[in-house]
Design a protein around this motif. Sequence first.
Motif, PDB file in Angstrom:
ATOM      1  N   GLU A  51    -125.361  37.212  22.184  1.00  0.00           N
ATOM      2  CA  GLU A  51    -124.017  36.781  22.572  1.00  0.00           C
ATOM      3  C   GLU A  51    -123.678  35.401  22.015  1.00  0.00           C
ATOM      4  O   GLU A  51    -122.524  35.115  21.729  1.00  0.00           O
ATOM      5  N   MET A  77    -118.072  37.591  26.665  1.00  0.00           N
ATOM      6  CA  MET A  77    -118.601  36.724  27.718  1.00  0.00           C
ATOM      7  C   MET A  77    -117.851  35.394  27.735  1.00  0.00           C
ATOM      8  O   MET A  77    -117.593  34.810  26.697  1.00  0.00           O
ATOM      9  N   THR A  78    -117.544  34.944  28.943  1.00  0.00           N
ATOM     10  CA  THR A  78    -116.909  33.638  29.103  1.00  0.00           C
ATOM     11  C   THR A  78    -117.993  32.570  29.105  1.00  0.00           C
ATOM     12  O   THR A  78    -119.186  32.871  29.129  1.00  0.00           O
ATOM     13  N   GLN A  80    -118.720  30.644  31.546  1.00  0.00           N
ATOM     14  CA  GLN A  80    -119.440  30.742  32.812  1.00  0.00           C
ATOM     15  C   GLN A  80    -120.502  31.839  32.743  1.00  0.00           C
ATOM     16  O   GLN A  80    -121.618  31.671  33.253  1.00  0.00           O
ATOM     17  N   ASP A  81    -120.163  32.978  32.131  1.00  0.00           N
ATOM     18  CA  ASP A  81    -121.121  34.067  31.983  1.00  0.00           C
ATOM     19  C   ASP A  81    -122.320  33.629  31.151  1.00  0.00           C
ATOM     20  O   ASP A  81    -123.470  33.945  31.489  1.00  0.00           O
ATOM     21  N   LYS A  84    -124.532  31.316  33.243  1.00  0.00           N
ATOM     22  CA  LYS A  84    -125.331  32.081  34.211  1.00  0.00           C
ATOM     23  C   LYS A  84    -126.487  32.773  33.517  1.00  0.00           C
ATOM     24  O   LYS A  84    -127.614  32.786  34.016  1.00  0.00           O
ATOM     25  N   LEU A  85    -126.205  33.368  32.372  1.00  0.00           N
ATOM     26  CA  LEU A  85    -127.242  34.068  31.626  1.00  0.00           C
ATOM     27  C   LEU A  85    -128.304  33.096  31.131  1.00  0.00           C
ATOM     28  O   LEU A  85    -129.504  33.384  31.183  1.00  0.00           O
ATOM     29  N   GLN A 119    -125.521  43.041  39.940  1.00  0.00           N
ATOM     30  CA  GLN A 119    -124.883  42.088  39.036  1.00  0.00           C
ATOM     31  C   GLN A 119    -124.920  42.591  37.599  1.00  0.00           C
ATOM     32  O   GLN A 119    -123.939  42.476  36.869  1.00  0.00           O
ATOM     33  N   ALA A 123    -121.648  43.577  35.389  1.00  0.00           N
ATOM     34  CA  ALA A 123    -121.437  42.907  34.106  1.00  0.00           C
ATOM     35  C   ALA A 123    -121.289  43.936  32.996  1.00  0.00           C
ATOM     36  O   ALA A 123    -120.466  43.784  32.095  1.00  0.00           O
ATOM     37  N   SER A 126    -117.859  45.582  33.260  1.00  0.00           N
ATOM     38  CA  SER A 126    -116.739  44.719  32.875  1.00  0.00           C
ATOM     39  C   SER A 126    -116.622  44.594  31.366  1.00  0.00           C
ATOM     40  O   SER A 126    -115.559  44.334  30.848  1.00  0.00           O
ATOM     41  N   ASN A 127    -117.742  44.805  30.642  1.00  0.00           N
ATOM     42  CA  ASN A 127    -117.700  44.748  29.184  1.00  0.00           C
ATOM     43  C   ASN A 127    -117.201  46.065  28.687  1.00  0.00           C
ATOM     44  O   ASN A 127    -116.624  46.258  27.714  1.00  0.00           O
TER      45      ASN A 127
END
Length: 127
Positions: A51, A77-78, A80-81, A84-85, A119, A123, A126-127
């Motif tokens: 990513e 992915m933003t 924030q994503d 988190k990752l 989660q 995720a 959402s993708n």
Amino acid sequence: MGKRYFCDYCDRSFQDNLHNRKKHLNGVQHLRAKRVWYDLFRDAAAILQEEQTKKPCRKFLQTGQCDFGSNCRFSHMTEQDLEKLSAQVQGEKRLKELRQEGADIPPGTIEDWLEKRAQRLSAAQSN
């Protein structure tokens, strides 16, 4: 009616014969569903690395949707994503190092595992 073949990846069934099965297994829909299924089990570090090399998808950033979905060559992915990752990857690295050092680490609870799984699935959807 004859035998039926059920594809777990696509969640559909059809009459089982050589032609139908071969056509289905080589179909775009099946290959996409199979890829999505296996992506659920990928290592977080591999996902993060992939990513970070991608450019952000302009259409996804503007509208929140992309016509290509999981097949898009750009990142959905933003920031924030990605943060988190990255934190997840760092946590996994620390845990691995502690295990290599021989530290006594209690196993996670089933609730922790279910939360992480939920989660990942959200995720992926959402993708």
